[in-house]
Write an enzyme that holds these catalytic residues in place. Structure first.
Site, PDB file in Angstrom:
ATOM      1  N   GLN A  14       0.720  -1.234   0.140  1.00 38.76           N
ATOM      2  CA  GLN A  14      -0.026   0.086  -0.076  1.00 38.76           C
ATOM      3  C   GLN A  14       0.840   1.190  -0.062  1.00 38.76           C
ATOM      4  O   GLN A  14       1.823   1.259   0.565  1.00 38.76           O
ATOM      5  CB  GLN A  14      -0.845   0.042   1.306  1.00 38.76           C
ATOM      6  N   SER A  98       4.361  -6.105   3.096  1.00 40.13           N
ATOM      7  CA  SER A  98       2.880  -6.166   3.580  1.00 40.13           C
ATOM      8  C   SER A  98       1.954  -6.908   2.710  1.00 40.13           C
ATOM      9  O   SER A  98       2.431  -8.025   2.491  1.00 40.13           O
ATOM     10  CB  SER A  98       2.605  -4.633   4.133  1.00 40.13           C
ATOM     11  N   LEU A  99       0.982  -5.947   1.981  1.00 39.00           N
ATOM     12  CA  LEU A  99       0.148  -6.661   1.164  1.00 39.00           C
ATOM     13  C   LEU A  99       0.817  -7.309   0.066  1.00 39.00           C
ATOM     14  O   LEU A  99       0.252  -8.396  -0.480  1.00 39.00           O
ATOM     15  CB  LEU A  99      -0.804  -5.254   0.570  1.00 39.00           C
ATOM     16  N   ARG A 123      -9.166  -8.444   3.932  1.00 43.59           N
ATOM     17  CA  ARG A 123      -7.787  -7.804   4.982  1.00 43.59           C
ATOM     18  C   ARG A 123      -8.199  -6.306   5.073  1.00 43.59           C
ATOM     19  O   ARG A 123      -8.091  -5.787   6.096  1.00 43.59           O
ATOM     20  CB  ARG A 123      -6.579  -8.304   4.684  1.00 43.59           C
ATOM     21  N   HIS A 248       0.039  -2.744  11.227  1.00 45.48           N
ATOM     22  CA  HIS A 248       1.232  -3.406  11.663  1.00 45.48           C
ATOM     23  C   HIS A 248       1.549  -2.766  13.072  1.00 45.48           C
ATOM     24  O   HIS A 248       2.740  -2.886  13.510  1.00 45.48           O
ATOM     25  CB  HIS A 248       2.524  -3.291  10.701  1.00 45.48           C
ATOM     26  N   GLN A 297       1.433 -11.578  10.403  1.00 48.97           N
ATOM     27  CA  GLN A 297       1.886 -10.186   9.586  1.00 48.97           C
ATOM     28  C   GLN A 297       0.938  -8.992   9.900  1.00 48.97           C
ATOM     29  O   GLN A 297       1.482  -7.775  10.083  1.00 48.97           O
ATOM     30  CB  GLN A 297       1.988 -10.509   8.046  1.00 48.97           C
TER      31      GLN A 297
END
Length: 361
Positions: A14, A98-99, A123, A248, A297
Site C-alpha cells: 500500500q 505487507s500486502l 483484509r 502493523h 503479519q
C-alpha cells in the site's frame, strides 16, 4: 544472465497506488486484461474501473487499494513470466511488502489469484474497521538509528499508557492488553474497536524499510509524540503519513483475528519457490507456515531490510520489482547499493528489465 544468477521478485504494498496504474498493460495484452477481468468477477464489482478512473479518494480506501495493487502486480507478472521462460530463466525467490506478500504467494502458486484478491479486500476492510477513524496513525522516521527509534517508542508508550506495560515495545504484550480490555469482568469493552481505543498509547516500529527509513505505528497521540521525540533525537525528518489506520501495530489485533478465520477457508499449496515472510524474515516453503505468517503479519512489523538481506545472502543476484511504482527499487538502493534492481510497471519498464536481463546473460 549466467546460469548461476538467481532472480528474486519483489511486490509492492500500500502506498504505491495511483489512478490509471496498469492501464497500459490492460490495453496492450490479453493476458493482463484477463487478470483485471478475473478480479472484477471474483469481487463482484468493477475494481478495474476504480483502478483506471478513480477517483483517487475511492482508490485510496484500504479495501480498494489492497486488491487494486495486487491485481496490477499480477497483471505485470503475467507479462513478465513468459518472457523469463523464453530466456530459460526461472524465479528463485519472492518477497512482498505487507500486502505484497500476497502477490508473492500468487506468483509462487501458494493460492489462486481469485482467492487472494477476495482475501486482501477483506483484509483491507478488517484493517479499516479495527480502530475508529482518527484514533490511529503512522509516521515515517528518516535518518535515525533503529534501536534509538525503538527506545523512544517504548518510552512514549510507557509514559502515556493508562495501564503501563512491562515491555511496551513487545507487540504480543500490547495485543494482550487489548484482549484484556475485551474480557475485563468489571467493565468489558463491547467491541474490539472499543478495546483498541482504550489502549491509548501504543506506538512501535511497524515497517523497517531501510537503514534510513522506519515507519512507526500506533495510537495517534503516541505516534505524534514519538515522532516529535525522534526529531529531537536527531532524525532528519519525521513525517505523519496519510493512512487510514495504525497498520502493523497491536491495535490491528481485531483485524488479525478476523483474517485468521478467512485464511482458514482458503486452500494453500506449498510455494513453488521460497517466499520471504515479513513477520520473521525467513524463507517459507510449506503451506501451513505460510498461513501462520500471513496471519501474524497483520500486527507484526514488516522486517523488510532483513528480508532483502536474506534474499541476497541466499543467492539472489537480480531483483525485479513487479507492480506499480518504484518504492521497493528505491529501498534496495538504500539497503545495499550493490544490488541489481529493475522494475516492471508498464510495457516500457518491462522492455528495460528484459534488456537488463539480456545484458547480464
Amino acid at each position: 544472465m549466467s546460469t548461476s544468477s538467481k532472480i528474486a521478485l519483489l511486490f509492492p504494498g500500500q502506498g504505491s497506488q495511483s489512478v490509471g496504474m496498469g492501464r497500459a498493460f490492460y490495453d496492450a495484452s490479453p493476458a493482463a486484461r484477463a487478470v483485471f477481468e478475473e478480479a472484477d468477477s471474483a469481487l463482484g464489482f468493477a475494481l478495474s474501473k476504480i483502478i483506471f478512473e478513480g477517483p483517487e479518494e475511492t482508490l485510496k480506501l484500504t479495501e480498494h487499494t489492497q486488491p487494486a495493487i495486487l491485481t496490477v502486480s499480477i497483471a505485470a507478472l503475467r507479462l513478465l513470466e513468459p518472457e523469463l521462460k523464453s530466456r530459460n530463466l526461472s524465479i528463485a525467490f519472492a518477497a512482498g511488502h505487507s500486502l505484497g506478500e500476497y502477490s508473492a504467494h500468487v506468483a509462487a502458486g501458494t493460492f489462486s489469484f481469485a482467492d487472494a484478491v477476495r482475501t486482501v479486500r477483506s483484509r483491507g476492510q478488517f484493517m479499516q474497521d479495527a480502530v475508529p477513524a482518527g484514533e490511529g496513525a503512522m509516521a515515517a522516521i528518516l535518518g535515525l538509528d533503529a534501536d534509538r527509534i525503538n527506545d523512544i517508542c517504548a518510552a512514549v508508550s510507557d509514559e502515556l499508557t493508562r495501564a503501563p506495560l512491562e515491555d511496551p515495545a513487545d507487540p504480543g504484550e500490547q495485543a494482550n492488553v487489548v484482549m484484556e480490555e475485551l474480557t475485563d469482568p468489571a467493565n468489558p469493552a463491547l467491541t474490539p474497536a472499543e478495546a483498541a481505543a482504550r489502549v491509548s498509547a501504543i506506538v512501535a516500529p511497524a515497517n523497517i524499510n531501510s537503514p534510513n527509513q522506519i515507519v512507526i505505528s500506533g495510537s495517534k497521540a503516541a505516534v505524534e509524540l514519538a515522532a516529535q521525540r525522534c526529531k529531537e533525537a536527531g532524525a532528519k525528518r519525521a513525517v505523519m503519513l496519510p493512512v487510514s489506520g495504525p497498520f502493523h501495530s497491536a491495535l490491528m489485533q481485531p483485524a488479525q483475528d478476523s483474517l485468521a478465520t478467512t485464511l482458514e477457508s482458503i486452500f494453500f499449496n506449498d510455494p513453488a519457490f521460497p517466499v520471504a515472510a515479513n513477520a520473521d524474515a525467513r524463507l517459507l516453503t510449506r503451506a501451513p507456515e505460510v498461513r501462520d505468517a500471513l496471519i501474524r503479519q497483520v500486527t507484526a512489523p514488516v522486517r523488510w531490510v532483513e528480508c532483502i538481506q536474506l534474499l541476497a545472502k541466499s543467492g539472489a543476484t537480480q531483483f525485479i520489482e513487479v507492480g506499480p511504482g518504484k518504492v521497493l527499487s528505491g529501498l534496495n538502493r538504500q539497503i545495499d547499493k550493490s544490488l541489481t534492481t529493475t522494475n516492471v510497471e508498464d510495457p516500457a519498464s518491462l522492455e528495460a528489465t528484459l534488456a537488463a536481463l539480456n545484458t547480464a546473460s
